[in-house]
Design an enzyme around this catalytic site. Sequence first.
Site, mmCIF file in Angstrom:
data_model
loop_
_atom_site.group_PDB
_atom_site.id
_atom_site.type_symbol
_atom_site.label_atom_id
_atom_site.label_comp_id
_atom_site.label_asym_id
_atom_site.label_seq_id
_atom_site.Cartn_x
_atom_site.Cartn_y
_atom_site.Cartn_z
ATOM 1 N N CYS A 39 0.891 -1.734 -0.302
ATOM 2 C CA CYS A 39 0.133 -0.115 0.252
ATOM 3 C C CYS A 39 1.001 1.009 0.166
ATOM 4 C CB CYS A 39 -0.779 -0.269 1.388
ATOM 5 S SG CYS A 39 -2.425 -1.451 1.315
ATOM 6 N N THR A 40 2.261 1.024 0.349
ATOM 7 C CA THR A 40 3.046 2.067 0.693
ATOM 8 C C THR A 40 3.403 2.895 -0.366
ATOM 9 O OG1 THR A 40 3.474 1.909 3.058
ATOM 10 C CG2 THR A 40 5.019 3.170 1.664
#
Length: 156
Positions: A45-46
């Site tokens: 997600c980062t």
Amino acid sequence: MAIEAGQLAPEFELLADNGEKVQLSDYRGKYVVLYFYPKDMTPGCTTQACDFRDQYASFAGLNAVILGVSADDQNKHQKFIEKHDLPFNLLVDEDHQVAEAYDVWKLKKNFGKEYMGIERSTFIIDPEGKLVKEWRNVTVKGHVEEALNYVKELQA
């Protein structure tokens, strides 16, 4: 029932990281890149959020806004934005109603455990509010460029 390209995208109102209420209809007249992701601060997600950050100006130049949605709360979203200098809003969908409306709230399996969570997905919504493209169960690598190229093609 899953939404399909050509249909009006499901309307929503969600709390943003900055405390403001955001509605999809606020962005009529612009393309909306609506991406659903599982959890703030996790590696995939980062990477995805930072890829969108790095292409933010390119999307903006195409009259497109980026909105990220997860079930994380406002505080987690604020920390995620601050840590990675994200220039777009992250929306709070703690009760996963919007994820369900877009049919991305799914049964997931991880290390033999089953649980409900967000399936990484991206939707392109046109200036009239219609869904024009969807990617489900997204692989992060190369995805943001694919979405950017799609928005470019829409305007060619």
